[in-house]
Scaffold this active site. Structure first.
Site, PDB file in Angstrom:
ATOM      1  N   GLY A  94      -9.293  -4.028 -13.523  1.00  0.00           N
ATOM      2  CA  GLY A  94      -8.063  -3.848 -12.756  1.00  0.00           C
ATOM      3  C   GLY A  94      -6.818  -4.246 -13.499  1.00  0.00           C
ATOM      4  O   GLY A  94      -6.245  -3.458 -14.252  1.00  0.00           O
TER       5      GLY A  94
ATOM      6  N   LEU B 141       0.816  -1.229   0.000  1.00  0.00           N
ATOM      7  CA  LEU B 141       0.000   0.000   0.000  1.00  0.00           C
ATOM      8  C   LEU B 141       0.846   1.274   0.000  1.00  0.00           C
ATOM      9  O   LEU B 141       0.713   2.138   0.880  1.00  0.00           O
ATOM     10  CB  LEU B 141      -0.959   0.003   1.199  1.00  0.00           C
TER      11      LEU B 141
ATOM     12  N   CYS C 264      -6.851  -5.409   4.348  1.00  0.00           N
ATOM     13  CA  CYS C 264      -5.485  -4.953   4.591  1.00  0.00           C
ATOM     14  C   CYS C 264      -5.115  -5.329   6.027  1.00  0.00           C
ATOM     15  O   CYS C 264      -5.990  -5.588   6.853  1.00  0.00           O
ATOM     16  CB  CYS C 264      -5.349  -3.457   4.362  1.00  0.00           C
TER      17      CYS C 264
END
Length: 330
Positions: A267, A74, A131
């Site tokens: 994506g 991230l 996450c």
């Protein structure tokens, strides 16, 4: 834009159902070189965190025969830079912006929602519960119904726009987690995030990624993503779903719609075909027109009993010249 493909995610109305997947479109500037972002239903940002992050050291991407493995960690400039630099630019593009947020604790998610609360130009918030959760020794919020629900509830209490929960597929029962998020106030669900996998480099004899394992995306995950969408729609038929996972064509998108998705996100295919978003939209429009269906009639159609005939839509008038309409024969 054809009215055949209009859709809604709760109170959020979109001109079409095709958007980018979080983390695959950068800040938007990268894709804007190839097409007008406003042509998509929405642009989903890379997950924004409270503080800047460099992410994992390289190598953090590895190709496989069936998809792409990533363990990015991230990376991003944090919420301050996003509000000062990226969001104003996206507003100038007239893009419908869905902001993906990620945090290491429930408090961080709540803080991010609070920072976005009074910002104009935000269509929705996508909560990346897939996450790490440092409060639970690195486990993911999305692995536990109560943890995922706590995050959704915290964001919802601080948000003025629809809240979408993005869920992980590698769990025992994704329907249970989806139900918990819906009960906590999620206006919609994004299914799915990547699936954990790994690759080993035969030259170095070591894992191909510095993080050892990573998230698998691309064509290999599409059947799994479809299964998740189908199961969750069966359990929550009135909850809007954004289908994600290996979508590369309009027919791929149509499969997700038939399984129960009201919208889809492109994506991994953007990495080799940055114009894929508008192309997938055109192909989906053509597929619906060929079947004389609107998007709304196609959502969840695979759940209908055998023999069910969907409503037929008359072909839209063909525009040959400005101000001139010619009706096609039925």
């Amino acid at each position: 834009m054809s009215t055949r493909t209009r859709t809604a995610l709760g109170s959020l109305e979109l001109p079409n159902p095709v958007m980018t997947a979080a983390g695959c479109g950068g800040s938007g500037r990268e894709l804007a070189q190839f097409f007008d972002l406003a042509k998509l239903g929405a642009f989903v940002t890379t997950s924004v965190m409270p503080q800047p992050r460099a992410g994992r050291p390289t190598p953090r991407m590895a190709e496989t025969p069936s998809g792409l493995l990533t363990a990015m960690g991230l990376p991003g400039p944090g919420i301050e830079s996003f509000l000062e630099r990226d969001l104003p630019w996206l507003r100038e593009q007239d893009a419908r912006v869905i902001v993906s947020v990620a945090g290491n604790s429930v408090e961080e998610f709540a803080e991010l929602a609070g920072r976005l609360r009074n910002e104009p130009g935000i269509a929705a918030i996508e909560v990346n519960v897939a996450c790490p959760n440092v409060e639970d020794r690195g486990r993911m919020f999305a692995w536990h119904p109560t943890a995922a629900a706590a995050v959704v509830r915290a964001v919802k209490s601080n948000a003025r726009v629809p809240v979408l929960a993005k869920l992980a597929p590698d769990v025992t029962d994704i329907v249970t987690i989806a139900l918990a998020c819906a009960d906590a106030g999620a206006d919609g669900l994004t299914l799915i995030n990547t699936i954990e996998g790994m690759a080993i480099d035969a030259q170095t004899l070591r894992p191909a990624l510095t993080g050892v394992s990573g998230g698998l995306s691309g064509p290999a995950v599409r059947p799994i993503a479809l299964r998740c969408v189908y199961q969750v729609h069966a359990a929550l038929p009135t909850t809007p779903i954004i289908g994600v996972g290996g979508i590369a064509t309009g027919l791929d998108a149509l499969e997700f719609v038939l399984a129960g998705a009201s919208a889809v996100a492109v994506g991994t295919t953007l990495f080799h075909d940055p114009s894929a978003g508008p192309r997938v939209l055109r192909e989906l429009e053509d597929a619906l027109a060929a079947r004389r269906m609107s998007l709304a009639d196609a959502v969840g159609l695979a759940h209908k009993p055998a023999g069910y005939v969907p409503p037929q839509v008359r072909p839209e008038p063909k525009v040959d010249e400005p101000g001139e309409l010619k009706e096609r024969l039925p």
